[in-house]
Write a protein that holds these residues in place. Structure first.
Motif, PDB file in Angstrom:
ATOM      1  N   ALA A   1     -12.562   0.132  12.288  1.00  0.00           N
ATOM      2  CA  ALA A   1     -13.694  -0.791  12.277  1.00  0.00           C
ATOM      3  C   ALA A   1     -14.792  -0.319  13.231  1.00  0.00           C
ATOM      4  O   ALA A   1     -15.984  -0.402  12.911  1.00  0.00           O
ATOM      5  CB  ALA A   1     -13.224  -2.193  12.655  1.00  0.00           C
ATOM      6  N   TYR A   2     -14.407   0.175  14.384  1.00  0.00           N
ATOM      7  CA  TYR A   2     -15.367   0.675  15.375  1.00  0.00           C
ATOM      8  C   TYR A   2     -16.157   1.846  14.795  1.00  0.00           C
ATOM      9  O   TYR A   2     -17.399   1.880  14.853  1.00  0.00           O
ATOM     10  CB  TYR A   2     -14.602   1.096  16.624  1.00  0.00           C
ATOM     11  CG  TYR A   2     -15.419   1.208  17.898  1.00  0.00           C
ATOM     12  CD1 TYR A   2     -16.794   1.444  17.888  1.00  0.00           C
ATOM     13  CD2 TYR A   2     -14.798   1.079  19.129  1.00  0.00           C
ATOM     14  CE1 TYR A   2     -17.521   1.551  19.063  1.00  0.00           C
ATOM     15  CE2 TYR A   2     -15.515   1.168  20.316  1.00  0.00           C
ATOM     16  CZ  TYR A   2     -16.868   1.414  20.280  1.00  0.00           C
ATOM     17  OH  TYR A   2     -17.587   1.528  21.454  1.00  0.00           O
TER      18      TYR A   2
ATOM     19  N   ALA B   1     -13.679  -4.748  15.018  1.00  0.00           N
ATOM     20  CA  ALA B   1     -13.131  -3.874  16.052  1.00  0.00           C
ATOM     21  C   ALA B   1     -12.693  -4.687  17.262  1.00  0.00           C
ATOM     22  O   ALA B   1     -11.601  -4.478  17.816  1.00  0.00           O
ATOM     23  CB  ALA B   1     -14.165  -2.823  16.453  1.00  0.00           C
TER      24      ALA B   1
ATOM     25  N   GLY C   1      -8.536  -1.220  14.546  1.00  0.00           N
ATOM     26  CA  GLY C   1      -9.709  -1.446  15.379  1.00  0.00           C
ATOM     27  C   GLY C   1     -10.586  -0.213  15.467  1.00  0.00           C
ATOM     28  O   GLY C   1     -11.819  -0.308  15.428  1.00  0.00           O
ATOM     29  N   ALA C   2      -9.955   0.953  15.585  1.00  0.00           N
ATOM     30  CA  ALA C   2     -10.730   2.195  15.631  1.00  0.00           C
ATOM     31  C   ALA C   2     -11.477   2.413  14.326  1.00  0.00           C
ATOM     32  O   ALA C   2     -12.644   2.835  14.325  1.00  0.00           O
ATOM     33  CB  ALA C   2      -9.800   3.375  15.917  1.00  0.00           C
TER      34      ALA C   2
ATOM     35  N   LEU D   1     -16.386  -0.769  23.603  1.00  0.00           N
ATOM     36  CA  LEU D   1     -17.094  -1.635  22.661  1.00  0.00           C
ATOM     37  C   LEU D   1     -17.932  -2.668  23.409  1.00  0.00           C
ATOM     38  O   LEU D   1     -19.101  -2.903  23.079  1.00  0.00           O
ATOM     39  CB  LEU D   1     -16.075  -2.325  21.754  1.00  0.00           C
ATOM     40  CG  LEU D   1     -16.622  -3.264  20.681  1.00  0.00           C
ATOM     41  CD1 LEU D   1     -17.409  -2.495  19.642  1.00  0.00           C
ATOM     42  CD2 LEU D   1     -15.473  -4.035  20.021  1.00  0.00           C
TER      43      LEU D   1
ATOM     44  N   PRO E   1     -20.744   3.854  18.060  1.00  0.00           N
ATOM     45  CA  PRO E   1     -19.620   4.303  17.228  1.00  0.00           C
ATOM     46  C   PRO E   1     -19.662   5.797  16.934  1.00  0.00           C
ATOM     47  O   PRO E   1     -18.625   6.469  16.952  1.00  0.00           O
ATOM     48  CB  PRO E   1     -19.772   3.479  15.948  1.00  0.00           C
ATOM     49  CG  PRO E   1     -20.511   2.259  16.369  1.00  0.00           C
ATOM     50  CD  PRO E   1     -21.447   2.708  17.444  1.00  0.00           C
TER      51      PRO E   1
ATOM     52  N   LEU F   1      -8.778  -4.816  18.362  1.00  0.00           N
ATOM     53  CA  LEU F   1      -8.426  -4.217  19.645  1.00  0.00           C
ATOM     54  C   LEU F   1      -7.945  -5.275  20.628  1.00  0.00           C
ATOM     55  O   LEU F   1      -7.032  -5.025  21.424  1.00  0.00           O
ATOM     56  CB  LEU F   1      -9.630  -3.457  20.211  1.00  0.00           C
ATOM     57  CG  LEU F   1     -10.046  -2.222  19.402  1.00  0.00           C
ATOM     58  CD1 LEU F   1     -11.378  -1.682  19.903  1.00  0.00           C
ATOM     59  CD2 LEU F   1      -8.974  -1.134  19.461  1.00  0.00           C
TER      60      LEU F   1
END
Length: 365
Positions: A317-318, A326, A314-315, A350, A356, A330
């Motif tokens: 993707a973020y 993300a 997730g991080a 988010l 980001p 997450l």
């Protein structure tokens, strides 16, 4: 616009610049930007200028009433609503068939984040040649233009599309111009994102399912040489993590015993934070072994270890600006382990619209 890259030795962000110079390319790039083609009933905001000179984000919302087939045109007051007046439970009421709530929410975000300009794309079935559908798409565009204008954000142009596909038509909702879309899979942005490992799914629900899936033989309790993780120090566990990632990146296998050591090691906050910091300094590319390792952990290891792996996915993707992936990763991390406070914190960030780059710069420090 630019895509996310890595922080160089001089502390500067190294990113590939992607120039989008036509409506056809911008519209065709939307599925890659979001990670999936937005369905009918959506409005997409492709960010333009920020007050600090940076690139604004890409955002999508569902708009209640956009798909309706009303035959009575709303008045201006019904269409835009009254500023400061909310419906039941604090939500903006459905007025004139178009709910102003999504436009108001995005306008508030743009005002808070200093978004100076945006491009609108309204997704509505039959909006190219259908009179009522076209009017409904124009109503939605007008509502967003109104609320964003109040927030100080200029709507540069607004386009209507029925779908995102090569050869599909688009129309200028504020003018008389029409055109034909490019192939969404053949844009410069799609190629860059594919290299970075950002694939395009068929739908938002497919992305959610991707992160919720586990292998049939996944472990629900520890197995393998987990004592090795308990005995090793932070630097050794980080080194084993990186070594396993390197092996996977070159096509080699990592057995379940080694996955157990790495998964247990990531439960150490010191190990997790070091891996997280390294990710912020050097984000993922398509064949990055770290991605393969975290997917293996997420699909095969017990819930707490799975949660940390999903947090890292997730991080990644973020940091790359893929809010949909993300959010899915997450959310799955929090579902797997409700005590994963970092995953919950990032998910809240988010939702609140923390940029980001701001998050990545802090994580890389």
């Amino acid at each position: 616009m630019t895509t996310r890259g890595r922080i160089g030795d001089d502390g500067q962000d190294e990113r590939e610049r992607v120039v989008i110079s036509s409506p056809e390319e911008m519209i065709a790039s939307v599925p890659a930007m979001l990670g999936f083609p937005p369905p009918p009933g959506s409005v997409v905001l492709v960010g333009g200028r920020m007050s600090d000179g940076g690139n604004a984000p890409v955002m999508r919302v569902d708009v209640p009433g956009l798909q309706d087939e009303d035959t009575i045109a709303p008045t201006e007051g019904e269409l835009f609503g009254e500023p400061g007046l909310d419906g039941p439970d604090g939500e903006s009421g459905l007025v004139g068939g178009i709910d102003p709530g999504p436009a108001q929410s995005l306008a508030e975000f743009c005002a808070r984040e200093g978004v100076r300009s945006v491009h609108l794309i309204v997704v509505r079935e039959d909006c190219i040649d259908g009179h009522l559908a076209a009017q409904r798409a124009m109503d939605a565009a007008a509502a967003f233009d109104y609320w964003l204008g109040l927030a100080g954000t200029e709507v540069v142009n607004a386009f209507g599309v029925e779908e995102f596909a090569a050869g599909a038509p688009w129309v200028d909702l504020f003018g008389m111009v029409r055109g034909i879309q490019l192939d969404p899979d053949a844009t410069h942005l799609a190629a860059v994102y594919a290299f970075q490992g950002r694939s395009v799914a068929a739908s938002r629900s497919d992305i959610d399912r991707l992160y919720l899936t586990r292998d049939p033989d996944a472990r629900d309790s520890d197995g393998g040489d987990t004592d090795a993780a308990a005995m090793a120090g932070t630097s050794e566990l980080v080194a084993r993590h990186d070594s396993a990632a390197a092996c996977l990146g070159t096509g080699e296998r990592v057995d379940d015993d080694e996955l157990a050591v790495i998964g247990r090691g990531l439960l150490s906050i010191d190990v997790r934070d070091e891996v997280y910091r390294n990710l912020a300094q050097r984000t993922l590319t398509d064949d990055d072994g770290r991605r393969l390792l975290w997917w293996a952990l997420a699909r095969r290891r017990p819930p707490k270890e799975r949660s940390v792996a999903l947090l890292l996915l997730g991080a990644a993707a973020y940091f790359a600006g893929s809010g949909v992936h993300a959010n899915a990763a997450l959310s799955a991390a929090v579902t797997a382990d409700g005590t994963n406070s970092l995953a919950r914190l990032m998910l809240n960030g988010l939702i609140e619209g923390i940029a980001p780059e701001r998050l990545r710069q802090v994580a890389a420090a």
